[in-house]
Design an enzyme around this catalytic site. Structure first.
Site, PDB file in Angstrom:
ATOM      1  N   VAL A   1       0.832  -1.208   0.000  1.00 13.28           N
ATOM      2  CA  VAL A   1       0.000   0.000   0.000  1.00 13.28           C
ATOM      3  C   VAL A   1       0.866   1.257   0.000  1.00 13.28           C
ATOM      4  O   VAL A   1       0.563   2.241  -0.681  1.00 13.28           O
ATOM      5  CB  VAL A   1      -0.960  -0.005   1.215  1.00 13.28           C
ATOM      6  CG1 VAL A   1      -1.870   1.217   1.178  1.00 13.28           C
ATOM      7  CG2 VAL A   1      -1.788  -1.284   1.221  1.00 13.28           C
TER       8      VAL A   1
ATOM      9  N   TYR B   1      -3.324 -11.771  14.955  1.00 17.01           N
ATOM     10  CA  TYR B   1      -3.308 -10.579  14.096  1.00 17.01           C
ATOM     11  C   TYR B   1      -4.605  -9.800  14.245  1.00 17.01           C
ATOM     12  O   TYR B   1      -4.602  -8.570  14.378  1.00 17.01           O
ATOM     13  CB  TYR B   1      -3.130 -11.017  12.643  1.00 17.01           C
ATOM     14  CG  TYR B   1      -3.268  -9.914  11.611  1.00 17.01           C
ATOM     15  CD1 TYR B   1      -4.496  -9.649  11.015  1.00 17.01           C
ATOM     16  CD2 TYR B   1      -2.173  -9.147  11.227  1.00 17.01           C
ATOM     17  CE1 TYR B   1      -4.630  -8.647  10.065  1.00 17.01           C
ATOM     18  CE2 TYR B   1      -2.295  -8.144  10.277  1.00 17.01           C
ATOM     19  CZ  TYR B   1      -3.525  -7.898   9.691  1.00 17.01           C
ATOM     20  OH  TYR B   1      -3.656  -6.904   8.757  1.00 17.01           O
TER      21      TYR B   1
ATOM     22  N   THR C   1     -10.522  -4.401   2.210  1.00 19.39           N
ATOM     23  CA  THR C   1     -10.679  -5.838   2.026  1.00 19.39           C
ATOM     24  C   THR C   1      -9.340  -6.372   1.513  1.00 19.39           C
ATOM     25  O   THR C   1      -8.302  -5.812   1.796  1.00 19.39           O
ATOM     26  CB  THR C   1     -11.823  -6.131   1.045  1.00 19.39           C
ATOM     27  OG1 THR C   1     -11.687  -5.258  -0.088  1.00 19.39           O
ATOM     28  CG2 THR C   1     -13.177  -5.866   1.693  1.00 19.39           C
TER      29      THR C   1
ATOM     30  N   TRP D   1      -4.598 -23.919  -3.514  1.00 24.31           N
ATOM     31  CA  TRP D   1      -4.813 -24.504  -2.185  1.00 24.31           C
ATOM     32  C   TRP D   1      -6.257 -24.313  -1.760  1.00 24.31           C
ATOM     33  O   TRP D   1      -6.813 -23.230  -1.858  1.00 24.31           O
ATOM     34  CB  TRP D   1      -3.892 -23.859  -1.157  1.00 24.31           C
ATOM     35  CG  TRP D   1      -2.462 -24.255  -1.318  1.00 24.31           C
ATOM     36  CD1 TRP D   1      -1.984 -25.341  -2.005  1.00 24.31           C
ATOM     37  CD2 TRP D   1      -1.322 -23.593  -0.803  1.00 24.31           C
ATOM     38  NE1 TRP D   1      -0.619 -25.387  -1.940  1.00 24.31           N
ATOM     39  CE2 TRP D   1      -0.180 -24.328  -1.195  1.00 24.31           C
ATOM     40  CE3 TRP D   1      -1.139 -22.451  -0.022  1.00 24.31           C
ATOM     41  CZ2 TRP D   1       1.113 -23.953  -0.851  1.00 24.31           C
ATOM     42  CZ3 TRP D   1       0.148 -22.084   0.322  1.00 24.31           C
ATOM     43  CH2 TRP D   1       1.261 -22.832  -0.088  1.00 24.31           C
TER      44      TRP D   1
END
Lengths: 321, 323
Positions: free
Chosen positions: B20, B145, B173, B210
């Site tokens: 970011v 977290y 998001t 995955w």
């Protein structure tokens, strides 16, 4: 003499309300066991908000078990003033203590939460599974979140390292050696101190708030006996509520009236409804405790209150206030 | 142009070299996104270890920012979180406390921190919105977290209550774009898929996704997020967080995301799903209604276009990309 299991138990906050009660049970009531060594720390021994000092005192004693009672605490009005400080200081203390315990390979840490940290909007009675189910009461959100995070921290130590670090959740604790400061302390010691002074001055006892909020009170000596059981025999990571039953809940008004009886207070009792009431109720279930210790006998409230008032009157000069 | 500025902003960006942070640099430097009277400083871990209180204090004292965009964190995808939840909790609590306290002590008037939709309650109604952050435990896979990030909001409200500070936060998001961490073990799903597809193509092997491919995610392009964060720093004045996301109708499954990566890279081999691997949270659908009330005309880059730009960047920068 060979000792089968050697425990070196370090108690942080050892000179506080609960710490002193544990000392009393160990030293005066034969509550200790063979093979146990008990060390009680106070702020004189280390500033637990300081990482290096905490590490040093843990390295010095190398405890196998820790009862972690040290915290920045206070009653309703102090919390409302400095929520930020309650959050930050307690996060630092808790991280320093848990990490230091982990690094000296302590096998167990029992930390101390409180029923005031539960969700504000909730069904009653609250139980151990509900801690994180919504925001706490706004008045003390800094303290509440810091305490809740002990449970998160314990679970993370278990997941990453297999540690059995756990916590207890008492309701409102009272007893000798409390903080009787009227501005910053909790409700029962505050009422005791106010009534004592009002009697001396021939004035009414002014109770803050409406008197209607309800609380479960647990005597510090009963809590101490239960904490010793937790250190020795409670093996879950999930917390356990340590409290009298729901039916023992009393209103602040009833508590004030009990203080009046215990101190033989002669003046009027008035209610200052301009002052905040705080949370209306925090009714906690002690069903889990009762499943483990169905025969545990709590000291009757009036008796415990009388002992506390007698202690305060006899120790007025030295009492924290 | 005498340099008479009504409001002088010195904006410090922590985590300035990350996904970011780089996007914000790009908007400021390449797209004329800066404004008169603004000075921009981008920090990376080379400038200070933000887990260290003294180093954080020093870098804040050196720059004395008036505004802070706090992006620095220990981050990772599903599988890394599951391994070291404790470290995610502790390291992020330290970083956040050091940064917020340092900002407070140099009298910064605004700090914009970065949360994530993965921190919301796991058992919840959808879509989730800004008022719901603390309404229940987060998903178990990354609870360390998640709680550390949630506590930024608690911390902001405490600064407001005790000192009147306007410290706030944004909730993106799933972010993707150039300069991401493309590490397959530790990174997030889109850069992971891009890297895996790139290597699979070179080796003539299938792309192994995955999980089942059924979980759903909203993706936001880092450049769009950067433009929105600039608006938040300048013009969003609430302490309560704001979700920065495409709308609910833009949610895609991991399978659809994998197929989009296949198109963007012109991948020629098979795509298979390893259902022994964890799926993580099934959905985290977030509402962007609050953002739309403030900026009804904000135009997000179309997903396929943003993904193509990201893949092109990865291929062109393969050697230097974080992986």
């Amino acid at each position: 003499t060979a000792q089968p299991t050697q425990k070196r138990v370090l108690v942080t906050g050892g000179s506080g309300l609960v710490g002193r009660a544990i000392q009393h049970v160990i030293n005066e009531e034969g509550g200790g066991k063979d093979g146990e060594e008990w060390i009680f720390l106070s702020s004189k021994d280390a500033d637990l908000m300081n990482k290096e000092e905490t590490q040093a005192v843990f390295q010095k004693h190398k405890p196998t078990h820790v009862i972690h009672l040290a915290a920045m605490v206070g009653g309703l009005f102090k919390n409302m003033r400095v929520n930020l400080d309650f959050w930050r200081n307690n996060i630092y203390i808790n991280d320093n203590v848990l990490q230091a315990a982990h690094e000296v390979d302590a096998v167990k840490v029992v930390s101390c939460l409180s029923t005031c940290i539960f969700p504000d909007k909730t069904t009653y009675p609250i139980d151990e599974t509900m801690i994180h189910n919504g925001p706490p009461h706004a008045s003390n959100f800094g303290y509440s979140y810091a305490k809740r995070m002990i449970d998160v921290h314990n679970r993370a130590y278990f997941e990453q390292y297999g540690r059995s670090y756990t916590s207890v959740i008492p309701t409102n604790v009272f007893g000798p050696h409390d903080n009787f400061n009227i501005e910053d302390g909790h409700v029962l010691p505050g009422l005791i101190h106010k009534a004592y002074r009002a009697q001396k001055e021939g004035k009414p006892l002014v109770v803050w708030g409406s008197g209607t909020p309800r609380r479960q009170f647990i005597y510090s000596l009963d809590l101490a006996r239960l904490v010793l059981w937790v250190v020795r025999d409670y093996n879950e990571v999930e917390p356990i509520i340590l409290s009298v039953g729901e039916e023992e809940e009393v209103s602040i008004k009833e508590a004030a009236e009990a203080v009046v009886r215990a101190l033989d207070f002669k003046e009027e009792v008035v209610y200052d409804t301009d002052k905040s009431d705080g949370q209306f109720k925090k009714t906690a279930s002690n069903a889990k405790l009762m499943r483990y210790l169905p025969n545990f006998a709590f000291t009757p409230f009036e008796k415990a209150l009388k002992e506390t008032c007698d202690w305060f009157v006899a120790n007025y000069d030295n009492a924290r206030k």
